[in-house]
Design a protein around this motif. Structure first.
Motif, PDB file in Angstrom:
ATOM      1  N   ASP A 250     -26.688 -17.783 -46.899  1.00 33.42           N
ATOM      2  CA  ASP A 250     -27.488 -16.808 -46.162  1.00 33.42           C
ATOM      3  C   ASP A 250     -26.668 -15.557 -45.869  1.00 33.42           C
ATOM      4  OD1 ASP A 250     -25.741 -17.747 -44.275  1.00 33.42           O
ATOM      5  OD2 ASP A 250     -27.254 -18.823 -43.097  1.00 33.42           O
ATOM      6  N   ASP A 251     -27.217 -14.659 -45.033  1.00 34.46           N
ATOM      7  CA  ASP A 251     -26.524 -13.415 -44.706  1.00 34.46           C
ATOM      8  C   ASP A 251     -25.194 -13.669 -43.999  1.00 34.46           C
ATOM      9  OD1 ASP A 251     -28.476 -11.851 -45.846  1.00 34.46           O
ATOM     10  OD2 ASP A 251     -29.617 -11.595 -43.996  1.00 34.46           O
ATOM     11  N   THR A 252     -25.155 -14.716 -43.176  1.00 35.58           N
ATOM     12  CA  THR A 252     -23.903 -15.044 -42.488  1.00 35.58           C
ATOM     13  C   THR A 252     -22.824 -15.428 -43.493  1.00 35.58           C
ATOM     14  OG1 THR A 252     -25.132 -15.810 -40.543  1.00 35.58           O
ATOM     15  CG2 THR A 252     -22.839 -16.537 -40.755  1.00 35.58           C
ATOM     16  N   TRP A 253     -23.191 -16.244 -44.488  1.00 29.93           N
ATOM     17  CA  TRP A 253     -22.240 -16.652 -45.529  1.00 29.93           C
ATOM     18  C   TRP A 253     -21.766 -15.424 -46.300  1.00 29.93           C
ATOM     19  CZ3 TRP A 253     -20.867 -16.753 -50.593  1.00 29.93           C
ATOM     20  CH2 TRP A 253     -20.063 -17.805 -51.047  1.00 29.93           C
ATOM     21  N   LYS A 254     -22.703 -14.530 -46.632  1.00 33.38           N
ATOM     22  CA  LYS A 254     -22.336 -13.321 -47.379  1.00 33.38           C
ATOM     23  C   LYS A 254     -21.367 -12.450 -46.579  1.00 33.38           C
ATOM     24  CE  LYS A 254     -24.368  -9.193 -49.492  1.00 33.38           C
ATOM     25  NZ  LYS A 254     -25.634  -8.454 -49.782  1.00 33.38           N
ATOM     26  N   THR A 255     -21.635 -12.298 -45.279  1.00 30.42           N
ATOM     27  CA  THR A 255     -20.757 -11.485 -44.433  1.00 30.42           C
ATOM     28  C   THR A 255     -19.360 -12.079 -44.373  1.00 30.42           C
ATOM     29  OG1 THR A 255     -22.656 -10.781 -43.092  1.00 30.42           O
ATOM     30  CG2 THR A 255     -20.456 -10.535 -42.121  1.00 30.42           C
ATOM     31  N   ARG A 256     -19.277 -13.391 -44.238  1.00 32.79           N
ATOM     32  CA  ARG A 256     -17.983 -14.058 -44.190  1.00 32.79           C
ATOM     33  C   ARG A 256     -17.266 -13.955 -45.537  1.00 32.79           C
ATOM     34  NH1 ARG A 256     -18.631 -19.465 -43.600  1.00 32.79           N
ATOM     35  NH2 ARG A 256     -16.404 -19.672 -43.194  1.00 32.79           N
TER      36      ARG A 256
END
Length: 320
Positions: A250-256
């Motif tokens: 998700d977006d959290t994984w992408k940001t990390r």
């Protein structure tokens, strides 16, 4: 001296260099050839076969067919003559739609298949697939024996929408032969170590002396493992082809992921990472917000020239 005067051991050595499709024909040459081949079939080249095992109206069925053929012999697994397996080499085995069957029957089926694979010395297995298979813990011992056999021989392991009584052991996972691994919407007795599997592929890619292709599709993987794989490829002198797909990104994984790349100084231009050893080689990272999927694959720029035209560059990537 006539060939008929050669010892059986020497004849077997000769037959080991014969095409697998010619072995059955040699049995018709004479009684001596027939006896030698019949006794030593397990050690000779065998015709490649595909085996499918599935359930139908609560019964476990088996389909036995030559590799590349559409039609084959299909019958009840417990009525099948496994002596036929002595004369064939199973290169692909598929288990499909084994659900809502009597657990004792399923246990007997997997025990029978595993024992016959061992008895007939099947050593040509290259691909094993599980699709819509739900097994109870009663099949654990026979199933793990079969799966460990696949780890030693198979280049391709696929598990899709299945529940398997499987506990991954790193001692058997690390030396495993596979370079294509797919585990989607499935579970085992313990959580599947997707991160360790990706690191195994990374290590195999690192020590490969020739270009190999690596493919992995998994439900999830850690940001650190994905960056490790990316960083390793960017520095390798041999640019192996690969295709990675990770779900639940998700977006959290992408940001990390982007933050980890920045920390490691893995610079990119529109999610394209330049190889440190190959001027025209890159790695492309793509995110699908709708499917929450991250895909990573290599991109190569190669010069192209036609008559009367200056050098231009065409871009392509290897798709698997």
């Amino acid at each position: 001296m006539s060939i008929h005067h050669l010892p059986c051991e020497m004849l077997r050595s000769v037959f080991q260099n014969v095409n697998s499709h010619d072995i059955p024909k040699l049995r018709n040459v004479c009684q001596m050839f027939n006896n030698v081949i019949k006794t030593n079939y397990c050690y000779l080249p065998r015709v490649a076969y595909l085996v499918k095992i599935f359930s139908e109206n609560g019964r476990i069925m088996i389909a036995n067919m030559k590799s590349g053929d559409i039609n084959g012999c299909t019958q009840n697994l417990f009525d099948f003559d496994f002596k036929h397996w002595r004369e064939i080499g199973i290169v692909e085995m598929e288990f499909e739609n084994i659900k809502e069957c009597d657990s004792e029957c399923v246990e007997q089926a997997f025990t029978l298949v595993f024992n016959e694979m061992v008895k007939t010395r099947q050593s040509q297995l290259r691909k094993m697939v599980f699709t819509n298979v739900q097994l109870s813990d009663n099949t654990k011992s026979s199933f793990e024996g079969l799966f460990n056999m696949a780890l030693k021989q198979c280049e391709n392991l696929t598990v899709d929408n299945s529940v398997l009584p499987l506990s991954f052991d790193m001692k058997t996972l690390n030396p495993a032969k596979f370079d294509h691994f797919r585990w989607i919407a499935s579970s085992g007795s313990t959580s599947v170590p997707t991160t360790d599997i990706l690191r195994k592929l990374q290590n195999d890619m690192k020590v490969a002396v020739n270009k190999r292709s690596f493919l992995a599709e998994m439900d999830s993987v850690t940001v650190e493992a994905a960056c490790d794989f990316l960083e390793e490829w960017l520095g390798l002198p041999i640019a192996s082809f690969f295709n990675l797909s990770f779900h639940n990104c998700d977006d959290t994984w992408k940001t990390r992921f982007l933050a980890e790349c920045e920390r490691r100084e893995l610079t990119h231009n529109y999610m394209e990472f330049q190889s440190r050893t190959h001027t025209n080689a890159h790695v492309k990272v793509s995110f699908s917000q709708d499917a929450s999927t991250c895909c990573i694959w290599p991109v190569l720029d190669v010069p192209a020239r036609t008559t009367g035209q200056s050098v231009c560059y065409s871009r392509y990537f290897r798709d698997f």
